[in-house]
Design a protein around this motif. Sequence first.
Motif, mmCIF file in Angstrom:
data_model
loop_
_atom_site.group_PDB
_atom_site.id
_atom_site.type_symbol
_atom_site.label_atom_id
_atom_site.label_comp_id
_atom_site.label_asym_id
_atom_site.label_seq_id
_atom_site.Cartn_x
_atom_site.Cartn_y
_atom_site.Cartn_z
ATOM 1 N N PRO A 275 0.811 -1.233 0.000
ATOM 2 C CA PRO A 275 0.000 0.000 0.000
ATOM 3 C C PRO A 275 0.833 1.266 0.000
ATOM 4 O O PRO A 275 0.424 2.276 -0.581
ATOM 5 C CB PRO A 275 -0.828 -0.128 1.291
ATOM 6 C CG PRO A 275 -0.077 -1.069 2.156
ATOM 7 C CD PRO A 275 0.597 -2.025 1.222
ATOM 8 N N GLY A 276 2.016 1.227 0.632
ATOM 9 C CA GLY A 276 2.885 2.395 0.623
ATOM 10 C C GLY A 276 3.328 2.750 -0.787
ATOM 11 O O GLY A 276 3.333 3.926 -1.178
ATOM 12 N N PHE A 277 3.690 1.738 -1.568
ATOM 13 C CA PHE A 277 4.120 1.936 -2.951
ATOM 14 C C PHE A 277 2.962 2.436 -3.809
ATOM 15 O O PHE A 277 3.102 3.405 -4.573
ATOM 16 C CB PHE A 277 4.670 0.615 -3.507
ATOM 17 C CG PHE A 277 5.011 0.629 -4.973
ATOM 18 C CD1 PHE A 277 5.953 1.509 -5.474
ATOM 19 C CD2 PHE A 277 4.384 -0.245 -5.849
ATOM 20 C CE1 PHE A 277 6.272 1.522 -6.835
ATOM 21 C CE2 PHE A 277 4.699 -0.244 -7.200
ATOM 22 C CZ PHE A 277 5.641 0.634 -7.696
ATOM 23 N N VAL A 278 1.799 1.817 -3.679
ATOM 24 C CA VAL A 278 0.630 2.229 -4.464
ATOM 25 C C VAL A 278 0.203 3.650 -4.088
ATOM 26 O O VAL A 278 -0.099 4.469 -4.961
ATOM 27 C CB VAL A 278 -0.536 1.241 -4.254
ATOM 28 C CG1 VAL A 278 -1.792 1.740 -4.957
ATOM 29 C CG2 VAL A 278 -0.164 -0.145 -4.786
ATOM 30 N N ASN A 279 0.206 3.952 -2.789
ATOM 31 C CA ASN A 279 -0.156 5.307 -2.343
ATOM 32 C C ASN A 279 0.855 6.344 -2.829
ATOM 33 O O ASN A 279 0.492 7.492 -3.104
ATOM 34 C CB ASN A 279 -0.243 5.359 -0.820
ATOM 35 C CG ASN A 279 -1.436 4.603 -0.272
ATOM 36 O OD1 ASN A 279 -2.368 4.286 -1.005
ATOM 37 N ND2 ASN A 279 -1.418 4.297 1.017
ATOM 38 N N TYR A 280 2.128 5.938 -2.928
ATOM 39 C CA TYR A 280 3.168 6.851 -3.409
ATOM 40 C C TYR A 280 2.912 7.214 -4.876
ATOM 41 O O TYR A 280 3.065 8.377 -5.272
ATOM 42 C CB TYR A 280 4.541 6.204 -3.256
ATOM 43 C CG TYR A 280 5.689 7.152 -3.525
ATOM 44 C CD1 TYR A 280 6.051 8.111 -2.595
ATOM 45 C CD2 TYR A 280 6.416 7.082 -4.710
ATOM 46 C CE1 TYR A 280 7.113 8.986 -2.829
ATOM 47 C CE2 TYR A 280 7.466 7.951 -4.960
ATOM 48 C CZ TYR A 280 7.818 8.894 -4.018
ATOM 49 O OH TYR A 280 8.861 9.755 -4.256
ATOM 50 N N ILE A 281 2.521 6.229 -5.662
ATOM 51 C CA ILE A 281 2.190 6.500 -7.064
ATOM 52 C C ILE A 281 0.991 7.440 -7.143
ATOM 53 O O ILE A 281 0.987 8.415 -7.908
ATOM 54 C CB ILE A 281 1.902 5.183 -7.818
ATOM 55 C CG1 ILE A 281 3.190 4.342 -7.929
ATOM 56 C CG2 ILE A 281 1.342 5.472 -9.218
ATOM 57 C CD1 ILE A 281 2.994 2.984 -8.560
ATOM 58 N N ASP A 282 -0.046 7.169 -6.328
ATOM 59 C CA ASP A 282 -1.228 8.043 -6.310
ATOM 60 C C ASP A 282 -0.851 9.481 -5.960
ATOM 61 O O ASP A 282 -1.391 10.434 -6.524
ATOM 62 C CB ASP A 282 -2.250 7.534 -5.288
ATOM 63 C CG ASP A 282 -2.985 6.301 -5.770
ATOM 64 O OD1 ASP A 282 -2.911 6.003 -6.974
ATOM 65 O OD2 ASP A 282 -3.639 5.632 -4.947
ATOM 66 N N ASN A 283 0.083 9.616 -5.019
ATOM 67 C CA ASN A 283 0.443 10.920 -4.486
ATOM 68 C C ASN A 283 1.407 11.680 -5.383
ATOM 69 O O ASN A 283 1.224 12.881 -5.640
ATOM 70 C CB ASN A 283 1.048 10.746 -3.089
ATOM 71 C CG ASN A 283 1.274 12.054 -2.367
ATOM 72 O OD1 ASN A 283 2.234 12.770 -2.653
ATOM 73 N ND2 ASN A 283 0.405 12.374 -1.419
ATOM 74 N N LYS A 284 2.434 10.995 -5.865
ATOM 75 C CA LYS A 284 3.517 11.667 -6.594
ATOM 76 C C LYS A 284 3.470 11.470 -8.109
ATOM 77 O O LYS A 284 3.956 12.326 -8.864
ATOM 78 C CB LYS A 284 4.868 11.152 -6.063
ATOM 79 C CG LYS A 284 5.199 11.602 -4.652
ATOM 80 C CD LYS A 284 5.481 13.081 -4.603
ATOM 81 C CE LYS A 284 5.950 13.529 -3.239
ATOM 82 N NZ LYS A 284 6.218 14.984 -3.192
#
Length: 475
Positions: A275-284
Amino acid sequence: MRNYENHVQRFKNNVLVEVAKYAFEGTLDKNLMKIPYTVSPGPDSHFRCCIYHERAVIADRTHVALGGDPNIDGIVEVLPSACDQCPINKYVITETCRGCIANRCLSSCPVKAIMIQRGRAVIDYDKCIECGRCKESCPFSAIADVMRPCKKACPTDAIKIDKRKNAIINYDNCISCGSCVQKCPFGAIQDKSQIVPVIQAIKSKKSSVYAMVAPSFATQFDYAELGKVVTGIKKIGFRDVVEVALGADMVAKHEAEELLANKEKGEILTSSCCPGFVNYIDNKYPELKKHVSKTISPMKATARLIKSIDPEAVVVFIGPCIGKKSEAKNDASTDFVLTFEELAALIQSKDIDLEKLEAAPLNNASYYGRKFAASGGVSKAVLQCIEDKSKEPIKVELCDGIEACDKTLRLIKHNRFEKDFVEGMACQGGCIKGPAVMHYGPKDLKTLESYSSLAHEPDSKDAIRHFDGLDIPLE
């Protein structure tokens, strides 16, 4: 119970144990105000300037253990009483400054933020841009990088400092990776706990409550035989214990099929289990969301598997990941998420002596599903499912940690990436190094390998063949 690695973990555990104990007794409301005095009886304080400050911190910890502020959308909170007003500025001149005549720090500064006063270098923080050139140029290493650990750890600049020098979180930027929780040396940032609603679900007995344990489970309870920990979980009141590694086997097979389809179309695919990786893509990198695998995470797959067999089931994910609490908020299949720290507190609150228990088996996943917990494990499982189905070799990029993920995502963004599959892990080392593990021992990788090697099923396809007749949506 095992000894924790630091005092932050120990005091967090003490609070969780008291909350869990009273929740099981049904006397939580009555005894809530007692917890700061039970954990810190006095008269001397253990970790703060005085007993009153210490109890204020414990009261804040208790608040987060009860679920935290419902008006805060994020899954982590700053404890105001615990934040210790760490230095705001990134660079400081230390006492080792000799006032040398070379003045390399001064000449290296591109914005003239360094001056010499009374024979020593001084930084004008109104001008400083924190480029670090002064630190690099100093021959005496007299300039130190003292950025706040929480701020330094945050990959999305979500940590800000208010006028009282307390940390605050910009939840629009937060990706729920938990790095700030792990790195704060005062334990001033904590994840909201769901330990009370889990206990209430167990006590209600309206539905069967199932524990879903992440593969890194094998590396954490090193003070007891793994099978005895499984028995201990059941003694808490869980109906059964299911390996999330089984969901990982399901994910590996489905993601392998998705990867082959993407390769035929010449499209890049990134993993979706972290989820950290997926959220990072969503965010950045929101423009790259089209590359993220549509296959759900092993947690979701395991939850859906359990509920396909027992539709009334209440499922609780237990793992090393704070980000899973964020993921579960947007998925109806997973009811609650606990960390290994919270599981340990549940066991302790029930006075369960793991060493005296009979060992129970945990043999329902493959070697490859269990290896999902370490960096590189996802790719190996997916490639194993593909075997000789691809006409050309599958090119894989392992991104171990957010910094490595960012480097690869930038290449994809600028069309300079020439591989087929990206395995992204927010935590360096993978899930066995997650922010909510109880220890970060060097033997964890060997322990995971030993645990994985005990699997009865040789590969992912064999592990899930028993469930072929079930209609479990994996997207």
